[in-house]
Structure formats: structure tokens, C-alpha cells
Design an enzyme around this catalytic site. Structure first.
Site, PDB file in Angstrom:
ATOM      1  N   HIS A  45     -37.314  12.241 -46.823  1.00  0.00           N
ATOM      2  CA  HIS A  45     -38.480  12.937 -46.320  1.00  0.00           C
ATOM      3  C   HIS A  45     -39.745  12.176 -46.676  1.00  0.00           C
ATOM      4  CE1 HIS A  45     -40.694  16.352 -44.876  1.00  0.00           C
ATOM      5  NE2 HIS A  45     -41.435  16.328 -45.969  1.00  0.00           N
ATOM      6  N   CYS A  53     -29.369 -13.703 -22.885  1.00  0.00           N
ATOM      7  CA  CYS A  53     -29.944 -12.892 -23.965  1.00  0.00           C
ATOM      8  C   CYS A  53     -31.131 -13.592 -24.613  1.00  0.00           C
ATOM      9  CB  CYS A  53     -28.868 -12.590 -25.010  1.00  0.00           C
ATOM     10  SG  CYS A  53     -29.530 -11.775 -26.461  1.00  0.00           S
ATOM     11  N   ASP A 107     -20.007 -11.337 -20.065  1.00  0.00           N
ATOM     12  CA  ASP A 107     -20.368 -10.657 -18.814  1.00  0.00           C
ATOM     13  C   ASP A 107     -19.628 -11.172 -17.585  1.00  0.00           C
ATOM     14  OD1 ASP A 107     -22.160  -9.513 -20.526  1.00  0.00           O
ATOM     15  OD2 ASP A 107     -23.934  -9.898 -19.296  1.00  0.00           O
ATOM     16  N   TYR A 143     -29.463 -22.715 -31.600  1.00  0.00           N
ATOM     17  CA  TYR A 143     -28.134 -22.580 -30.991  1.00  0.00           C
ATOM     18  C   TYR A 143     -27.481 -23.957 -30.839  1.00  0.00           C
ATOM     19  CZ  TYR A 143     -27.888 -17.636 -29.921  1.00  0.00           C
ATOM     20  OH  TYR A 143     -27.764 -16.286 -30.030  1.00  0.00           O
ATOM     21  N   CYS A 190     -32.634 -10.191 -23.593  1.00  0.00           N
ATOM     22  CA  CYS A 190     -32.944  -9.321 -24.742  1.00  0.00           C
ATOM     23  C   CYS A 190     -34.113  -9.805 -25.604  1.00  0.00           C
ATOM     24  CB  CYS A 190     -31.733  -9.219 -25.668  1.00  0.00           C
ATOM     25  SG  CYS A 190     -30.146  -9.231 -24.848  1.00  0.00           S
ATOM     26  N   GLU A 217     -36.872  -0.605 -18.874  1.00  0.00           N
ATOM     27  CA  GLU A 217     -37.557  -1.368 -19.930  1.00  0.00           C
ATOM     28  C   GLU A 217     -38.796  -2.069 -19.380  1.00  0.00           C
ATOM     29  OE1 GLU A 217     -33.802  -2.234 -22.923  1.00  0.00           O
ATOM     30  OE2 GLU A 217     -34.429  -3.863 -21.631  1.00  0.00           O
ATOM     31  N   GLU A 228     -34.485  12.158 -40.635  1.00  0.00           N
ATOM     32  CA  GLU A 228     -33.953  13.262 -41.459  1.00  0.00           C
ATOM     33  C   GLU A 228     -33.474  14.415 -40.581  1.00  0.00           C
ATOM     34  OE1 GLU A 228     -36.772  15.573 -43.928  1.00  0.00           O
ATOM     35  OE2 GLU A 228     -38.361  14.482 -42.905  1.00  0.00           O
ATOM     36  N   ALA A 266     -29.051   0.648 -27.155  1.00  0.00           N
ATOM     37  CA  ALA A 266     -30.443   1.117 -27.100  1.00  0.00           C
ATOM     38  C   ALA A 266     -31.068   0.639 -25.811  1.00  0.00           C
ATOM     39  CB  ALA A 266     -31.233   0.572 -28.287  1.00  0.00           C
ATOM     40  N   LYS A 326     -37.572 -10.104 -23.829  1.00  0.00           N
ATOM     41  CA  LYS A 326     -37.897  -8.714 -23.431  1.00  0.00           C
ATOM     42  C   LYS A 326     -38.454  -7.915 -24.614  1.00  0.00           C
ATOM     43  CE  LYS A 326     -35.327  -5.747 -24.328  1.00  0.00           C
ATOM     44  NZ  LYS A 326     -34.050  -5.522 -23.691  1.00  0.00           N
ATOM     45  N   TYR A 351     -31.123  -0.247 -17.356  1.00  0.00           N
ATOM     46  CA  TYR A 351     -31.789  -0.817 -18.530  1.00  0.00           C
ATOM     47  C   TYR A 351     -33.022  -1.651 -18.141  1.00  0.00           C
ATOM     48  CZ  TYR A 351     -27.698  -0.254 -21.731  1.00  0.00           C
ATOM     49  OH  TYR A 351     -26.686   0.207 -22.535  1.00  0.00           O
ATOM     50  N   ARG A 368     -28.429   6.585 -15.314  1.00  0.00           N
ATOM     51  CA  ARG A 368     -27.109   7.187 -15.159  1.00  0.00           C
ATOM     52  C   ARG A 368     -26.244   6.736 -16.350  1.00  0.00           C
ATOM     53  NH1 ARG A 368     -22.603   6.330 -11.350  1.00  0.00           N
ATOM     54  NH2 ARG A 368     -23.466   4.330 -10.706  1.00  0.00           N
ATOM     55  N   SER A 388     -24.219 -16.225 -25.412  1.00  0.00           N
ATOM     56  CA  SER A 388     -23.821 -15.594 -26.681  1.00  0.00           C
ATOM     57  C   SER A 388     -22.331 -15.764 -26.968  1.00  0.00           C
ATOM     58  CB  SER A 388     -24.148 -14.100 -26.634  1.00  0.00           C
ATOM     59  OG  SER A 388     -25.498 -13.911 -26.362  1.00  0.00           O
ATOM     60  N   GLY A 403     -28.977  -4.402 -11.174  1.00  0.00           N
ATOM     61  CA  GLY A 403     -27.700  -4.833 -11.715  1.00  0.00           C
ATOM     62  C   GLY A 403     -27.506  -6.333 -11.600  1.00  0.00           C
ATOM     63  N   ALA A 441     -20.422 -27.153 -15.320  1.00  0.00           N
ATOM     64  CA  ALA A 441     -19.014 -27.522 -15.437  1.00  0.00           C
ATOM     65  C   ALA A 441     -18.198 -26.479 -14.693  1.00  0.00           C
ATOM     66  CB  ALA A 441     -18.601 -27.567 -16.908  1.00  0.00           C
TER      67      ALA A 441
HETATM   68  P1  NDP Z   1     -27.831  -1.553 -14.816  1.00  0.00           P
HETATM   69  O1  NDP Z   1     -26.427  -1.522 -14.396  1.00  0.00           O
HETATM   70  O2  NDP Z   1     -28.211  -0.999 -16.130  1.00  0.00           O
HETATM   71  O3  NDP Z   1     -28.723  -0.814 -13.722  1.00  0.00           O
HETATM   72  C1  NDP Z   1     -28.676  -1.141 -12.382  1.00  0.00           C
HETATM   73  C2  NDP Z   1     -29.491  -0.116 -11.633  1.00  0.00           C
HETATM   74  O4  NDP Z   1     -29.602  -0.503 -10.277  1.00  0.00           O
HETATM   75  C3  NDP Z   1     -28.859   1.259 -11.665  1.00  0.00           C
HETATM   76  O5  NDP Z   1     -29.892   2.201 -11.759  1.00  0.00           O
HETATM   77  C4  NDP Z   1     -28.149   1.317 -10.322  1.00  0.00           C
HETATM   78  O6  NDP Z   1     -28.018   2.608  -9.827  1.00  0.00           O
HETATM   79  C5  NDP Z   1     -29.123   0.548  -9.454  1.00  0.00           C
HETATM   80  N1  NDP Z   1     -28.516  -0.073  -8.289  1.00  0.00           N
HETATM   81  C6  NDP Z   1     -27.374  -0.789  -8.235  1.00  0.00           C
HETATM   82  N2  NDP Z   1     -27.168  -1.246  -6.995  1.00  0.00           N
HETATM   83  C7  NDP Z   1     -28.194  -0.810  -6.244  1.00  0.00           C
HETATM   84  C8  NDP Z   1     -28.535  -0.948  -4.877  1.00  0.00           C
HETATM   85  N3  NDP Z   1     -27.773  -1.631  -4.038  1.00  0.00           N
HETATM   86  N4  NDP Z   1     -29.679  -0.363  -4.451  1.00  0.00           N
HETATM   87  C9  NDP Z   1     -30.468   0.326  -5.291  1.00  0.00           C
HETATM   88  N5  NDP Z   1     -30.189   0.485  -6.589  1.00  0.00           N
HETATM   89  C10 NDP Z   1     -29.067  -0.067  -7.063  1.00  0.00           C
HETATM   90  O7  NDP Z   1     -28.274  -3.063 -14.626  1.00  0.00           O
HETATM   91  P2  NDP Z   1     -29.539  -3.868 -15.143  1.00  0.00           P
HETATM   92  O8  NDP Z   1     -29.789  -4.910 -14.135  1.00  0.00           O
HETATM   93  O9  NDP Z   1     -30.640  -2.946 -15.492  1.00  0.00           O
HETATM   94  O10 NDP Z   1     -28.996  -4.540 -16.455  1.00  0.00           O
HETATM   95  C11 NDP Z   1     -27.796  -5.298 -16.414  1.00  0.00           C
HETATM   96  C12 NDP Z   1     -26.993  -5.106 -17.660  1.00  0.00           C
HETATM   97  O11 NDP Z   1     -27.571  -5.849 -18.707  1.00  0.00           O
HETATM   98  C13 NDP Z   1     -26.957  -3.665 -18.166  1.00  0.00           C
HETATM   99  O12 NDP Z   1     -25.907  -2.951 -17.601  1.00  0.00           O
HETATM  100  C14 NDP Z   1     -26.819  -3.828 -19.647  1.00  0.00           C
HETATM  101  O13 NDP Z   1     -25.470  -3.845 -19.966  1.00  0.00           O
HETATM  102  C15 NDP Z   1     -27.467  -5.165 -19.927  1.00  0.00           C
HETATM  103  N6  NDP Z   1     -28.798  -4.958 -20.506  1.00  0.00           N
HETATM  104  C16 NDP Z   1     -28.864  -4.423 -21.755  1.00  0.00           C
HETATM  105  C17 NDP Z   1     -30.077  -4.188 -22.327  1.00  0.00           C
HETATM  106  C18 NDP Z   1     -30.118  -3.585 -23.687  1.00  0.00           C
HETATM  107  O14 NDP Z   1     -29.106  -3.600 -24.382  1.00  0.00           O
HETATM  108  N7  NDP Z   1     -31.238  -2.996 -24.110  1.00  0.00           N
HETATM  109  C19 NDP Z   1     -31.334  -4.512 -21.663  1.00  0.00           C
HETATM  110  C20 NDP Z   1     -31.150  -5.044 -20.339  1.00  0.00           C
HETATM  111  C21 NDP Z   1     -29.911  -5.258 -19.798  1.00  0.00           C
HETATM  112  P3  NDP Z   1     -26.787   3.563 -10.276  1.00  0.00           P
HETATM  113  O15 NDP Z   1     -26.964   3.873 -11.712  1.00  0.00           O
HETATM  114  O16 NDP Z   1     -26.963   4.756  -9.400  1.00  0.00           O
HETATM  115  O17 NDP Z   1     -25.545   2.803  -9.989  1.00  0.00           O
END
Ligand code: NDP
Length: 461
Positions: A437, A42, A304, A98, A47, A183, A442, A342, A50, A179, A206, A14, A263, A114
Site C-alpha cells: 500500500h 521486434c 511468426d 544482436y 516492439c 497502440e 494491491e 500486453a 513502438k 495490437y 477481439r 528474435s 494483421g 537466403a
Molecule cells: P492483429 O491480428 O492483432 O489485428 C489485426 C486487426 O485487423 C484485427 O482487428 C482484425 O480484425 C483486422 N483485420 C484483419 N483483416 C482485415 C481486413 N481484411 N479488413 C479489415 N480489418 C481486418 O494484427 P496486428 O497487425 O495488429 O499485429 C500483428 C501481430 O503482432 C499481433 O497479432 C501480435 O501478435 C503482434 N503484436 C504484438 C504486440 C504486443 O505484444 N504488444 C504489438 C504489436 C503486434 P478481427 O479481429 O475482426 O479479425
């Protein structure tokens, strides 16, 4: 000319594509390299596919809900391979757009990995050739954390693989509470997969408002997702055609597929960062200043691969700001304040601004407006699902500092309500806005009395 290109972009996601396309459109000589597919996470495996899966998974409920409106829906069935093939066709179409956008703007596209080879040098690995550029943008994004320290991690899939599974599993366990985990738990459960989510903390999602987190947790369980908190995977082992997942509490789950959604990591390994001396933080993200510039003055990083806000529209915005600053003589720092977001969970969650927990820490006196109600559709469908809306107001100046929505179309509503909140709207502005309404939205303009107040970190009813 001193360099082969005015700008060379590494990474066709992106942020990279936006930077490359618009700078080329200004008549500059632009090269861009992508090692996988143009569109990035994405479009190709994030995104976009998904959201298509979310639509696919919601039909089961639509069929059930139809009965309350007088419809008899015949026998239904779902074909995973049709969904995958149709999704692949759409993703290929978008990828083509793209690529075409870049080519129409006269950017030169390279299908190769690269790496940075010097302050003005990029090495194209396909033919091991070095090209030079006055400015280099690194926009390589991230990749799922595959948790190499977990015994059996190689048996698990991530969001990279789930979009191309050859078969829909009967059962699945997902690690994580962010996320992606939330999802996909909704998607899989909607498609009839017996789904469990295992999160290490006390409550999923969180950083989001606690009321919505708890409410979503309950609604997900009503839809059949098993949500296990305060636990992690200890190990994953093969057991015939299935997988055994041992949890930290001792329970063993036997499932067809295990997904890690814990993550993502920046893709900065073997990218030439140390050779050129580009500063990385502890987590491998590229360190940038407020204008996305790295410590090397001819190199920028967007999206990212930096440790800012890992969302597609943010990467695009960072690219636009980079162009303003570097090519339009209009220094513009990206604005990372008040970003609506979202989660395409089921039900959906849309949010903008501070959570009650965050506001409690930062603001002395709060008015909290909260509504929990049954969406109109479910009066006839009979579905036991409630919607939640919450507005957080700083009572010192009556400014709305947060709005949180859980329920159908929450993402759409959060996008719209983000505009007044970004403009600094007051609760009076919301109150004098006429309602539409009957809608769910609303409720956002008809909550006249605070549900409770928070004074010096204490709730006052
Ligand atoms: P997130 O950061 O949202 O979530 C990662 C999850 O993994 C958290 O619950 C975290 O816990 C947990 N975690 C991290 N490390 C460990 C570990 N070692 N053991 C167990 N659990 C762990 O990452 P995602 O992979 O879900 O998504 C990546 C990013 O992509 C998001 O942050 C978001 O910005 C983006 N995204 C956006 C979407 C949207 O806009 N709808 C959809 C999908 C992704 P804790 O919270 O306790 O740290």
C-alpha cells in the site's frame, strides 16, 4: 565433413538469432542469413521502437497532470525528427548487439536473402551460392498485410513505414482493431495527431476480455481518438496533398496519412517452400509439429512464420525448445498455454489467462471479481481516467484462471501475476498475499467478494 554447417538459420529476428547464437555457443558450426537488419521486426520496426514512441507520446499528459501537483510547466513543443533520430540511434545500437552476440559465439553471419534449395541446401542470393547444412531453421517472420484488394492501398503506410515518416502528420486514420492499430492510435493521438481508428467488428481488440475492450474504447475516446466500429475502408484516393478515405458506411475522411494495421502475413513466398515440398497452411504459414519440425525432417520453423502465437518471447521460447530437443538430447515441446500479453495502448492493457467470455464457454461456475477505480495519481491530477482489474475464478476448485488489467503499468503487473497463474494459484493464495500500500496492484489481492457469478453461461448478481 558431410555439410558446410551443423545448422543454418534463415532469418535474423528474435527466434533465428536466439537459435543461431546458442547453437554456435555449443561449439557447432552455424551460419545465419538476414536480408534486412539483424534483430528482426521486434527490434527494428516493432516492439522496441513502438514502446519508445509510446513513451514519447505520454509526455503531453504528464505535462498536463503536473499542474495538480503544483508544477507550472512552460510552453512545450515536440520535434518528430529528434525522436526519429534518437530512436534510430538506439535501434542501431541494439542491432549491433544482436550481430555481435552471433559473432562472439562464432556463428557466421551473412547479409543476404537466403532461400531453401533442398533438404540440406540453402541458396544465398547475394552471390547465388549454395551452402549445405545438416539442419536448417526457417525463421523469416512476417510482413504487414498491405491489402492489395483495397483500391488505393498503395497510398497507405503500414507499421513498416510509420517509424521513418519524415514528418508527423496532422491527421491520420488507421484501419484495424488489433495490437498495432490500437497502440498507434494512442501514440499518434498523444503526439497531437487528429486520429481515427476504423475497425470492422463491433468492438476493438477481439480475443480480449469484453469489459476491458469497452473500457479501453471509452478511455481512448476521452483522449481524443475517434473510434469507428463495424466499418471498413472502401477506397483511398489522393486529394491534393491529402488522402480521402471512403468508409463502407459512406463517410469520407480527409487525412494526411492512412495506415493499414490489419494483421501480418508469413514471409514464405519465393522461399523455396514448394521446391523442397515444405507444407504450408491455407494462410502461407509453415506447418510444424509440436517440436517445430516441418514435414521435411532436416528443416524446422520458428516464430511468426508458423501459425502459433506471433509474439517475440514465444519465438525465443520455441528456439530454446528446438535447441533442447535437437542439440541437448532433451525433447522439449514449446508451451503455448497461458501466455501473458500486453497491449501498449493508452491506457495500457495487460492480460493473462482466460477472458470472461472464454471461461463462460469452458467452465460451468465462475466467480468474477471486478474493480473500477481512479488511480491515485489522478486524484490530484484531476484526469478523468479509471483503471479496471478483473479476476476470473473457477469456483469448482477456486483456481484463478484469468486476470485482466487496464491502466498504468498493466503490462508490468500482468507479467508478475502470470507467475502464480501459471503455477495454478487459487483465489485463497491471492487473498492471503499481503497488499503493498498504496499501489494499484494491491487491488489484485484485496478483492475478497465476487462482484458477480456466472452459472451455466448466465450472469448471477
Ligand atoms: P492483429 O491480428 O492483432 O489485428 C489485426 C486487426 O485487423 C484485427 O482487428 C482484425 O480484425 C483486422 N483485420 C484483419 N483483416 C482485415 C481486413 N481484411 N479488413 C479489415 N480489418 C481486418 O494484427 P496486428 O497487425 O495488429 O499485429 C500483428 C501481430 O503482432 C499481433 O497479432 C501480435 O501478435 C503482434 N503484436 C504484438 C504486440 C504486443 O505484444 N504488444 C504489438 C504489436 C503486434 P478481427 O479481429 O475482426 O479479425
Amino acid at each position: 565433413m558431410k555439410y558446410d554447417y551443423d545448422l543454418f538459420v534463415i532469418g535474423g529476428g528474435s527466434g533465428g538469432v536466439r537459435a543461431g547464437r546458442l547453437v554456435a555457443g555449443l561449439g557447432k558450426r552455424v551460419g545465419i542469413a538476414e536480408e534486412y537488419r539483424y534483430g528482426g521486426t521486434c527490434v527494428i520496426r516493432g516492439c522496441v521502437p513502438k514502446k519508445l514512441f509510446v513513451y514519447a507520446s505520454s509526455f503531453a499528459e504528464h505535462f498536463e497532470d503536473a499542474a495538480g501537483f503544483g508544477w507550472t510547466v512552460g510552453k512545450t513543443s515536440f520535434d518528430w525528427s529528434t525522436l526519429i533520430a534518437n530512436k534510430d540511434r538506439e535501434i542501431a545500437r541494439l542491432e549491433g548487439l544482436y550481430r555481435k552476440g552471433l559473432e562472439n559465439a562464432r556463428a557466421e553471419t551473412f547479409d543476404t536473402r537466403a532461400i531453401v534449395d533442398g533438404p540440406h541446401e540453402v541458396r544465398l542470393l547475394a552471390d547465388n551460392r549454395v551452402v549445405t547444412a545438416e539442419k536448417i531453421v526457417v525463421a523469416v517472420g512476417g510482413t504487414p498485410n498491405r491489402q492489395p484488394e483495397l483500391p488505393g492501398h498503395e497510398l497507405c503506410i503500414t507499421s513498416d513505414e510509420i517509424f521513418n515518416l519524415t514528418e508527423l502528420p496532422d491527421s491520420m486514420v488507421i484501419a484495424g482493431g488489433g495490437y498495432v492499430a490500437v497502440e498507434f492510435a494512442g501514440v499518434m493521438a498523444g503526439l497531437g495527431v487528429e486520429t481515427t481508428i476504423v475497425y470492422r467488428g463491433p468492438e476493438i481488440l477481439r480475443h480480449f476480455d469484453m469489459d476491458l475492450r469497452q473500457h479501453l474504447h471509452q478511455e481512448m475516446e476521452k483522449k481524443g481518438v475517434r473510434v469507428i466500429c463495424n466499418e471498413v475502408f472502401e477506397k483511398v484516393e489522393k486529394s491534393g496533398a491529402s488522402l480521402n478515405v471512403t468508409l463502407s458506411g459512406g463517410e469520407v475522411l480527409t487525412v494526411d496519412q492512412v495506415m493499414l494495421a490489419i494483421g501480418r502475413k508469413p514471409l514464405t513466398e519465393n522461399l523455396g517452400m514448394s521446391k523442397v515440398g515444405i507444407e504450408l497452411d491455407w494462410s502461407g504459414h509453415i506447418v510444424v509439429d509440436e517440436y517445430s519440425r516441418t514435414n521435411i525432417k532436416s528443416i524446422w520453423a520458428l516464430g511468426d512464420v508458423t501459425s502459433r502465437v506471433p509474439l517475440t518471447p514465444v519465438a525465443i521460447h520455441e528456439a530454446m525448445c528446438f535447441i533442447e530437443t535437437e542439440f541437448k538430447n532433451n525433447p522439449t515441446a514449446p508451451d503455448h498455454e497461458i501466455i501473458a500479453t500486453a497491449v501498449f495502448s493508452q491506457p495500457e492493457l495487460g492480460t493473462v489467462g482466460m477472458t470472461e467470455e472464454e471461461a463462460t464457454e469452458k467452465v460451468e461456475n465462475l466467480h468474477i471479481f471486478k474493480a473500477v477505480f481512479r488511480p491515485m495519481k489522478h486524484t490530484l491530477s484531476g484526469r478523468d481516467e479509471k483503471m479496471m482489474m478483473k479476476i476470473i475464478v473457477d469456483s469448482a476448485n477456486n483456481k484463478v484462471i484469468g486476470t485482466h488489467i487496464l491502466g498504468p503499468d498493466a503490462g508490468e503487473m500482468a507479467q508478475i501475476v502470470a507467475i502464480p497463474i501459471k503455477m495454478g494459484a487459487s483465489k485463497e493464495d491471492f487473498d492471503r498475499t499481503m497488499a503493498i500500500h498504496p499501489t494499484a496492484a494491491e487491488e489484485l489481492v484485496t478483492m475478497y467478494q465476487p462482484t458477480y457469478r456466472v452459472v451455466d453461461c448466465k450472469r448471477v448478481d
